[in-house]
Design a protein around this motif. Structure first.
Motif, mmCIF file in Angstrom:
data_model
loop_
_atom_site.group_PDB
_atom_site.id
_atom_site.type_symbol
_atom_site.label_atom_id
_atom_site.label_comp_id
_atom_site.label_asym_id
_atom_site.label_seq_id
_atom_site.Cartn_x
_atom_site.Cartn_y
_atom_site.Cartn_z
ATOM 1 N N ARG A 46 0.864 -1.184 0.000
ATOM 2 C CA ARG A 46 0.000 0.000 0.000
ATOM 3 C C ARG A 46 0.899 1.232 0.000
ATOM 4 N NH1 ARG A 46 -3.061 -1.063 4.423
ATOM 5 N NH2 ARG A 46 -1.614 0.038 5.747
ATOM 6 N N CYS A 47 0.728 2.060 -1.003
ATOM 7 C CA CYS A 47 1.547 3.263 -1.093
ATOM 8 C C CYS A 47 1.066 4.289 -0.056
ATOM 9 C CB CYS A 47 1.443 3.856 -2.494
ATOM 10 S SG CYS A 47 2.447 5.339 -2.699
ATOM 11 N N PRO A 48 1.999 4.925 0.674
ATOM 12 C CA PRO A 48 1.576 5.917 1.669
ATOM 13 C C PRO A 48 1.011 7.187 1.041
ATOM 14 C CG PRO A 48 3.966 5.795 1.551
ATOM 15 C CD PRO A 48 3.433 4.674 0.702
ATOM 16 N N HIS A 49 1.157 7.357 -0.274
ATOM 17 C CA HIS A 49 0.601 8.550 -0.911
ATOM 18 C C HIS A 49 -0.918 8.460 -1.027
ATOM 19 C CE1 HIS A 49 -0.017 11.089 -4.753
ATOM 20 N NE2 HIS A 49 -0.051 11.877 -3.706
ATOM 21 N N ARG A 50 -1.423 7.469 -1.738
ATOM 22 C CA ARG A 50 -2.875 7.361 -1.948
ATOM 23 C C ARG A 50 -3.445 6.025 -1.519
ATOM 24 N NH1 ARG A 50 -4.242 11.353 -5.937
ATOM 25 N NH2 ARG A 50 -3.574 13.246 -4.890
ATOM 26 N N GLY A 51 -2.601 5.158 -1.017
ATOM 27 C CA GLY A 51 -3.107 3.881 -0.526
ATOM 28 C C GLY A 51 -3.315 2.821 -1.583
ATOM 29 N N THR A 52 -2.821 3.054 -2.794
ATOM 30 C CA THR A 52 -2.995 2.071 -3.861
ATOM 31 C C THR A 52 -1.916 0.988 -3.753
ATOM 32 O OG1 THR A 52 -1.582 3.332 -5.340
ATOM 33 C CG2 THR A 52 -3.936 3.811 -5.424
ATOM 34 N N PRO A 53 -2.163 -0.173 -4.396
ATOM 35 C CA PRO A 53 -1.095 -1.183 -4.464
ATOM 36 C C PRO A 53 0.101 -0.617 -5.225
ATOM 37 C CG PRO A 53 -3.214 -2.111 -5.139
ATOM 38 C CD PRO A 53 -3.409 -0.632 -5.034
ATOM 39 N N VAL A 70 9.176 0.873 -6.509
ATOM 40 C CA VAL A 70 8.523 1.992 -7.191
ATOM 41 C C VAL A 70 7.018 1.810 -7.145
ATOM 42 C CG1 VAL A 70 8.317 3.248 -9.364
ATOM 43 C CG2 VAL A 70 10.482 2.189 -8.758
ATOM 44 N N CYS A 71 6.316 2.878 -6.829
ATOM 45 C CA CYS A 71 4.848 2.838 -6.876
ATOM 46 C C CYS A 71 4.397 3.031 -8.317
ATOM 47 C CB CYS A 71 4.242 3.920 -5.990
ATOM 48 S SG CYS A 71 2.447 3.982 -6.121
ATOM 49 N N ALA A 72 3.524 2.141 -8.776
ATOM 50 C CA ALA A 72 3.064 2.191 -10.161
ATOM 51 C C ALA A 72 2.157 3.383 -10.434
ATOM 52 C CB ALA A 72 2.312 0.905 -10.489
ATOM 53 N N THR A 73 1.528 3.928 -9.399
ATOM 54 C CA THR A 73 0.509 4.959 -9.642
ATOM 55 C C THR A 73 1.128 6.314 -9.982
ATOM 56 O OG1 THR A 73 -0.971 3.797 -8.149
ATOM 57 C CG2 THR A 73 -1.567 6.056 -8.717
ATOM 58 N N HIS A 74 2.034 6.812 -9.131
ATOM 59 C CA HIS A 74 2.635 8.130 -9.387
ATOM 60 C C HIS A 74 4.154 8.113 -9.260
ATOM 61 C CE1 HIS A 74 -1.451 9.110 -7.601
ATOM 62 N NE2 HIS A 74 -1.551 9.556 -8.835
ATOM 63 N N GLY A 75 4.758 6.963 -9.115
ATOM 64 C CA GLY A 75 6.213 6.868 -9.192
ATOM 65 C C GLY A 75 6.992 7.141 -7.917
ATOM 66 N N ALA A 76 6.356 7.124 -6.750
ATOM 67 C CA ALA A 76 7.131 7.257 -5.511
ATOM 68 C C ALA A 76 8.147 6.119 -5.431
ATOM 69 C CB ALA A 76 6.199 7.224 -4.300
ATOM 70 N N ARG A 77 9.313 6.422 -4.844
ATOM 71 C CA ARG A 77 10.394 5.431 -4.777
ATOM 72 C C ARG A 77 10.742 5.166 -3.319
ATOM 73 N NH1 ARG A 77 11.875 5.390 -10.075
ATOM 74 N NH2 ARG A 77 13.730 4.122 -9.830
ATOM 75 N N GLY A 88 9.549 11.510 -4.632
ATOM 76 C CA GLY A 88 8.224 11.428 -5.229
ATOM 77 C C GLY A 88 7.145 11.808 -4.245
ATOM 78 N N PRO A 89 5.894 11.504 -4.573
ATOM 79 C CA PRO A 89 4.779 11.976 -3.764
ATOM 80 C C PRO A 89 4.686 11.360 -2.370
ATOM 81 C CG PRO A 89 4.048 11.248 -5.940
ATOM 82 C CD PRO A 89 5.465 10.840 -5.797
ATOM 83 N N CYS A 90 5.519 10.397 -2.030
ATOM 84 C CA CYS A 90 5.473 9.835 -0.673
ATOM 85 C C CYS A 90 5.908 10.874 0.363
ATOM 86 C CB CYS A 90 6.306 8.566 -0.564
ATOM 87 S SG CYS A 90 7.930 8.621 -1.331
HETATM 88 S S1 FES Z 1 -0.189 6.380 -4.985
HETATM 89 FE FE1 FES Z 1 1.904 5.883 -4.918
HETATM 90 S S2 FES Z 1 2.911 7.643 -5.573
HETATM 91 FE FE2 FES Z 1 0.829 8.172 -5.609
#
Ligand code: FES
Length: 114
Positions: A46-53, A70-77, A88-90
């Protein structure tokens, strides 16, 4: 203590990751195990940015060039060793660790005490 076998160590590449869903007292938990530099780590998927896988395809969590998560949604590393945000957005928020252990070539999920 609840332990659940996830897979054999040799089912994850020496630099790679694999996702799992395990039953817990509070419902299903999506997690992934990362293998790198002879180490194993596991995090909630779960990405801490938006909670997506984080994975963009099943078991695809790592940048093949850097080995970073790497987060697939917005590229946080994130750093594989501790899940720390690298950019990134994290914005400084890291991944949530999950306890796993290796025993006789099998990787086990270990549910924390309530
Ligand atoms: S949800 Fe992962 S970087 Fe935005």
């Amino acid at each position: 203590m609840i332990r659940i076998p996830l897979c054999r160590l040799d089912e994850i590449p020496q630099v790679g990751a694999r996702g799992f869903t395990v039953p817990t007292a509070s419902g299903p938990l999506d997690l992934f195990v990362v293998r790198f530099d002879g180490l194993l780590r596991a995090y909630v998927n779960r990405c801490p940015h938006r909670g997506t896988p984080l994975d963009w395809e099943p078991d695809q969590f790592l940048d093949p060039d850097t080995g970073e998560i790497v987060c697939a949604t917005h590229g946080a590393r994130f750093q594989p060793a501790d899940g720390a945000c690298l950019g990134g957005p994290c914005r400084g928020r890291g991944l949530e660790p999950v306890a796993v252990e290796l025993e006789a070539g099998t990787i086990w999920y270990r549910e924390p005490p309530p």
